[in-house]
Design a protein around this motif. Structure first.
Motif, PDB file in Angstrom:
ATOM      1  N   GLN A 167      12.300  11.904  -4.832  1.00  0.00           N
ATOM      2  CA  GLN A 167      13.115  11.448  -3.696  1.00  0.00           C
ATOM      3  C   GLN A 167      12.295  10.602  -2.717  1.00  0.00           C
ATOM      4  O   GLN A 167      12.845   9.944  -1.835  1.00  0.00           O
ATOM      5  N   LEU A 168      10.974  10.627  -2.888  1.00  0.00           N
ATOM      6  CA  LEU A 168      10.128   9.751  -2.057  1.00  0.00           C
ATOM      7  C   LEU A 168      10.462   8.282  -2.271  1.00  0.00           C
ATOM      8  O   LEU A 168      10.093   7.427  -1.458  1.00  0.00           O
ATOM      9  N   ALA A 169      11.159   7.984  -3.376  1.00  0.00           N
ATOM     10  CA  ALA A 169      11.573   6.596  -3.614  1.00  0.00           C
ATOM     11  C   ALA A 169      12.377   6.070  -2.427  1.00  0.00           C
ATOM     12  O   ALA A 169      12.374   4.871  -2.150  1.00  0.00           O
TER      13      ALA A 169
ATOM     14  N   GLU B  94       0.835  -1.213   0.000  1.00  0.00           N
ATOM     15  CA  GLU B  94       0.000   0.000   0.000  1.00  0.00           C
ATOM     16  C   GLU B  94       0.866   1.258   0.000  1.00  0.00           C
ATOM     17  O   GLU B  94       0.551   2.255  -0.649  1.00  0.00           O
ATOM     18  N   LEU B  95       1.974   1.186   0.733  1.00  0.00           N
ATOM     19  CA  LEU B  95       2.898   2.332   0.733  1.00  0.00           C
ATOM     20  C   LEU B  95       3.445   2.544  -0.679  1.00  0.00           C
ATOM     21  O   LEU B  95       3.499   3.671  -1.180  1.00  0.00           O
ATOM     22  N   ASP B  96       3.840   1.441  -1.330  1.00  0.00           N
ATOM     23  CA  ASP B  96       4.346   1.544  -2.706  1.00  0.00           C
ATOM     24  C   ASP B  96       3.313   2.222  -3.600  1.00  0.00           C
ATOM     25  O   ASP B  96       3.623   3.121  -4.370  1.00  0.00           O
ATOM     26  N   ARG B  97       2.069   1.748  -3.471  1.00  0.00           N
ATOM     27  CA  ARG B  97       1.005   2.287  -4.323  1.00  0.00           C
ATOM     28  C   ARG B  97       0.868   3.800  -4.115  1.00  0.00           C
ATOM     29  O   ARG B  97       0.758   4.579  -5.047  1.00  0.00           O
ATOM     30  N   ARG B  98       0.917   4.198  -2.862  1.00  0.00           N
ATOM     31  CA  ARG B  98       0.746   5.614  -2.543  1.00  0.00           C
ATOM     32  C   ARG B  98       1.942   6.438  -3.059  1.00  0.00           C
ATOM     33  O   ARG B  98       1.770   7.518  -3.625  1.00  0.00           O
ATOM     34  N   LEU B  99       3.133   5.893  -2.869  1.00  0.00           N
ATOM     35  CA  LEU B  99       4.325   6.601  -3.344  1.00  0.00           C
ATOM     36  C   LEU B  99       4.293   6.740  -4.864  1.00  0.00           C
ATOM     37  O   LEU B  99       4.592   7.802  -5.408  1.00  0.00           O
ATOM     38  N   HIS B 100       3.902   5.644  -5.534  1.00  0.00           N
ATOM     39  CA  HIS B 100       3.831   5.707  -7.001  1.00  0.00           C
ATOM     40  C   HIS B 100       2.882   6.826  -7.431  1.00  0.00           C
ATOM     41  O   HIS B 100       3.208   7.615  -8.311  1.00  0.00           O
ATOM     42  N   ALA B 101       1.711   6.859  -6.790  1.00  0.00           N
ATOM     43  CA  ALA B 101       0.707   7.857  -7.181  1.00  0.00           C
ATOM     44  C   ALA B 101       1.255   9.265  -6.952  1.00  0.00           C
ATOM     45  O   ALA B 101       1.110  10.151  -7.808  1.00  0.00           O
ATOM     46  N   LEU B 102       1.904   9.470  -5.814  1.00  0.00           N
ATOM     47  CA  LEU B 102       2.430  10.810  -5.502  1.00  0.00           C
ATOM     48  C   LEU B 102       3.495  11.225  -6.503  1.00  0.00           C
ATOM     49  O   LEU B 102       3.494  12.348  -7.009  1.00  0.00           O
TER      50      LEU B 102
END
Ligand SMILES: Cc1cc2nc3c(=O)[nH]c(=O)nc-3n(C[C@H](O)[C@H](O)[C@H](O)COP(=O)(O)OP(=O)(O)OC[C@H]3O[C@@H](n4cnc5c(N)ncnc54)[C@H](O)[C@@H]3O)c2cc1C
Length: 427
Positions: free
Chosen positions: A327-329, A310-318
């Motif tokens: 840099q959120l990667a 879920e964190l990945d999904r949110r980071l991807h969207a952002l």
């Protein structure tokens, strides 16, 4: 194939093609955490190159790479569908990271047209296998402190120095090499990136034996290695422009929207710890289905997996929407490093003594002990989780930068430890 093929049509075509062409993972399949004899490993690499060629010929290699360089030129949804269909099939695991990303990705972003046309199709056909020549004995986190030197000589550069911790250099073909070309400017401004064939007279490869008995990691000693200027990637002394994108791709291979180029959705998770789904089988084979503590551990593992994806999904969207910095990667990188170690520990503890004394050929218990020994690797390779924390604090949260005594000082004047280390970080 029609350019407007829907994702579902593509998925159906991929499913049929995989069933007809690609071998399923057999009962004797061993994860990469197994130590194996060299000839066995070389045979596996050859088999993976063969499967990569099959993928290429079948029109399924480099799904998100541009068509002009041998890829399929499709959007990420197609790559995701293909990865889902790939579950249970053999796929070229060794040819993904760092070969496809970050190496091929860096060539795609910074290579000249000729470099891209020369190398990318060969990479996608499995004919060239690339590794990263980044870390040095004195600069791992401080990768911009590289000391391997490249000196211009006519149309060539002459490289001298050493790289270390190169995964699988002994069975690979090319190294993407960060070198120092200018000592009279601050360290980040005197670097250049080169493409270097690994197996040549001027490069001695020494393999490093690890605690788990593996000797995958290599140290390379380069002596008067000549590299034509046409094999330089990016500008002279501008290697840090390449390097920052390179590190971003490296940091984010398992968790960012930029990780479009590897194939095989489970490749990296499996290297860091058992997927929680397998823990249920483990629970049964350990006879602990009714043990409340063990059940709680399985729940914890599920929670970790759900939180990570879920964190990945949110980071991807952002990141993809531009609402968040790329840099959120680093947040994803941190989560994967921490969660991977925790999952490996949970699996090991659930298995109890069978994880240590069990049969290594056992399907369920086989490599749990080894994975436990290797559990920290996922927090180090690709830049450490500590460096990810630094990136998050400074570049995402805007906290003050850490003290760096070598900033704005000509690198020649920077005092370093005898091993060559200096202050700073992999960013
Ligand atoms: C599985 C794996 C695969 C790898 N593959 C490759 C490869 O193919 N090619 C390659 O070039 N390298 C590779 N590496 C090497 C890897 O990139 C380095 O090990 C890593 O960047 C750390 O560098 P180092 O080992 O020199 O540790 P150091 O940089 O010496 O760090 C030691 C410790 O100090 C911490 N530290 C250092 N600086 C700071 C700071 N500024 N702030 C806070 N903490 C800090 C680190 O987090 C670490 O815990 C691989 C490593 C692993 C584990």
């Amino acid at each position: 194939m029609s350019e407007i093929e829907s994702v579902e049509d593509f998925r159906a075509r991929a499913r049929a093609w995989l069933a007809e062409n690609i071998p399923r993972i057999g009962p004797d399949h061993r994860g990469r955490s197994f130590v194996r004899p060299d000839d066995e490993e070389l045979a596996e690499v050859a088999e993976e190159r063969r499967i990569q060629r099959l993928l290429f010929d079948g029109g399924f290699a480099g799904i998100c790479f541009p068509k002009e360089y041998g890829g399929q030129g499709l959007a990420r949804e197609y790559a995701e569908a293909f990865d889902q269909e790939l579950a249970g099939y053999s796929f070229p695991e060794r040819l993904q990271v760092p070969n496809m990303t970050p190496c091929a990705t860096v060539i795609l972003e910074f290579g000249t047209e000729e470099q891209k046309r020369t190398h990318l199709p060969k990479i996608l056909r499995g004919e060239e296998l690339w590794m990263q020549f980044l870390s040095e004995p004195g600069s791992g986190s401080d990768v911009a402190g590289a000391k391997l030197s490249a000196v211009r000589d006519g149309d060539d550069w002459v490289l001298n120095g050493s790289k270390i911790w190169t995964t699988g250099a002994w069975w690979s073909d090319w190294g993407l090499c960060l070198a120092r070309t200018n000592w009279d400017v601050p360290k980040h401004r005197g670097l250049t990136v080169f493409m270097v064939p690994i197996h040549q007279a001027g490069i001695e490869i020494s393999r490093i034996e690890m605690l788990d008995g593996s000797n995958e990691f290599c140290q390379e000693y380069l002596t008067d290695v000549r590299v034509p200027d046409t094999d330089r990637i990016g500008g002279i002394d501008d290697g840090w422009t390449v390097g920052t994108r390179w590190l971003l791709h490296e940091r984010s291979f398992s968790s960012s929207p930029y990780a479009l180029h590897p194939t095989g959705s489970n490749a990296y998770g499996s290297a860091q710890g058992d997927p929680a789904g397998n823990l249920l089988t483990l629970l049964e084979s350990a006879g602990r289905v009714d043990d409340p503590a063990a059940r709680e551990d399985v729940g914890r593992a599920y929670t970790l997996q759900v939180a990570t994806s879920e964190l990945d999904r949110r980071l991807h969207a952002l990141i993809l929407s531009g609402k968040g910095s790329d840099q959120l990667a680093a947040v994803g990188r941190l989560m994967h490093g921490v969660a991977g170690a925790q999952l490996a520990t949970i699996a090991f503890e659930l298995a109890g003594q069978s994880a240590i004394a069990g049969d290594v050929d056992d399907d369920v218990l086989g490599d749990l002990g080894m994975r436990y020994l290797l559990r920290q690797a996922g927090s180090i390779g690709g830049g450490t989780t500590e460096i990810a924390r630094n990136v998050i604090s400074e570049r995402v949260l805007g906290m003050p930068r850490e003290l760096a005594l070598d900033r704005n000082v000509p690198y020649r004047e920077v005092r370093t430890a005898p091993s060559g280390g200096s202050s700073g970080a992999r960013r």
